[in-house]
Enzyme design. Sequence first.
Site, mmCIF file in Angstrom:
data_model
loop_
_atom_site.group_PDB
_atom_site.id
_atom_site.type_symbol
_atom_site.label_atom_id
_atom_site.label_comp_id
_atom_site.label_asym_id
_atom_site.label_seq_id
_atom_site.Cartn_x
_atom_site.Cartn_y
_atom_site.Cartn_z
ATOM 1 C CG ASP A 126 -11.484 -13.463 -7.243
ATOM 2 O OD1 ASP A 126 -10.567 -14.026 -6.670
ATOM 3 O OD2 ASP A 126 -12.200 -12.547 -7.058
ATOM 4 C CD1 TRP A 161 -7.771 -13.034 -3.615
ATOM 5 C CD2 TRP A 161 -8.297 -15.117 -2.713
ATOM 6 N NE1 TRP A 161 -8.934 -13.584 -4.093
ATOM 7 C CE2 TRP A 161 -9.271 -14.957 -3.618
ATOM 8 C CE3 TRP A 161 -8.045 -16.547 -2.106
ATOM 9 C CZ2 TRP A 161 -10.399 -15.499 -3.769
ATOM 10 C CZ3 TRP A 161 -9.217 -17.371 -2.331
ATOM 11 C CH2 TRP A 161 -10.210 -16.907 -3.235
ATOM 12 N N GLY A 162 -2.339 -14.388 -3.167
ATOM 13 C CA GLY A 162 -1.208 -14.779 -2.472
ATOM 14 C C GLY A 162 -1.472 -16.284 -2.017
ATOM 15 C CG ASP A 183 -10.180 -8.894 -1.549
ATOM 16 O OD1 ASP A 183 -9.243 -9.752 -2.214
ATOM 17 O OD2 ASP A 183 -11.636 -9.047 -1.728
HETATM 18 C C1 GLA Z 1 -12.076 -11.465 -4.373
HETATM 19 C C2 GLA Z 1 -11.108 -10.604 -5.095
HETATM 20 C C3 GLA Z 1 -11.707 -9.057 -5.037
HETATM 21 C C4 GLA Z 1 -12.766 -8.816 -5.852
HETATM 22 C C5 GLA Z 1 -14.022 -9.875 -5.183
HETATM 23 C C6 GLA Z 1 -15.088 -10.081 -6.130
HETATM 24 O O1 GLA Z 1 -12.155 -11.082 -3.172
HETATM 25 O O2 GLA Z 1 -9.900 -10.684 -4.359
HETATM 26 O O3 GLA Z 1 -10.592 -8.340 -5.611
HETATM 27 O O4 GLA Z 1 -12.598 -9.329 -7.191
HETATM 28 O O5 GLA Z 1 -13.342 -11.068 -5.062
HETATM 29 O O6 GLA Z 1 -16.036 -10.935 -5.526
#
Ligand code: GLA
Length: 373
Positions: A126, A161-162, A183
């Site tokens: 992450d 996340w892009g 997400d």
């Molecule tokens: C981020 C990721 C999610 C998940 C959460 C966990 O938001 O994008 O997919 O792994 O963290 O805290």
Amino acid sequence: MLAKTPPMGWNSWNTFGTDISESLIRETADVLIDSGLHDAGYEYVVIDDCWSEKKRDASGRLVPDHKKFPSGMKALSDYIHSKSLKFGMYSCAGTRTCGDYPGSLEHEFLDARTFADWGVDLLKYDYCFKPKYLEGHLLYKRMAMALRSCGRDILFSACSWGTDGPENFMRNAGSHMWRSTGDIQDNWASVKGIVAKQADLSPYGAPGCYNDMDMLVVGMHGKGNVGFGGCTDEEYKTHFSIWCLLNSPLMIGCDIRHMDDVTLRTLTNRELIAINQDPEGRQPYAAVNDNGRLVYVRPLENGDYAIGFFNLSDSPSSICLNFWDIGLPTSSGYGFRMRDLWLHKDIGFVREYLRIPLAPHACAVYRAKVAKS
Ligand code: GLA
């Protein structure tokens, strides 16, 4: 080679968030086998965030939460492997994970060794709590290198996340899949938003490293950690079909211990999974893209084409694909012999065009073979 085809499995985050335990993971592994999901291709069991103690031990190692995972990760990993499944875990490129547990920054090589010792097969990585003075691509390159030198094959699932242009560096850095958006939530607006963001990303996904559209919400029905509203079964089918056509990894996010029959049927549609897992791994192009009316077309390894009609708009629509637009003029004498991949039925020979009436948010997906009659 890892990730020859898009990785498939189950991940704890969408439904369970922080509420995870070794019994949940064991039960889920059991259900993956008993339900037939594993036979259909799902193999990774991934523990997402919130699995560790809040502090590392005296030697700097990550420590599993004693209450949630009293037997430790090696025992859990052994159990998962004894079922012929693969074991996935989670960490973060920053100082802390998104859920505020220790991140891997400045511990990358030690953590990679720890994961290898535990028999981990996939690491989701992450992007929270990244210090501003460090560039993100360096941290993904660093963990990729740590994993590649840890002595075990560990699939690297990058999750920024892009942000910070992952399409430009994640494959080159050595990851096997990379998150292209923020997400997912369990509602139609979220699914549709993620699809819209894929428009310019098709050149970036291919065998060895795939665009990750995030975990599936199929079957959540509004329950759990990201269950904001839920979708209809028809919307889940459309969601699943697009993830399959666009070569996204297929990571189930619902509680499979309590899934209904429709959910199981959707998740185990083998004809669609075969499209997702096609060895050539080509991305589709949009032959029609008109206000939420979409037709994706994708060449497959055996010479067939996958053709998906999607009505993402809120009104009933009749969507037409002229075969001329995808390289098949009527003057050639050829048309398509087609099979409906949701009805599991051959629909026969089609020449010149195909017009499909679709309810709002519905889809129809076909496998098509060029033929004379
Ligand atoms: C981020 C990721 C999610 C998940 C959460 C966990 O938001 O994008 O997919 O792994 O963290 O805290």
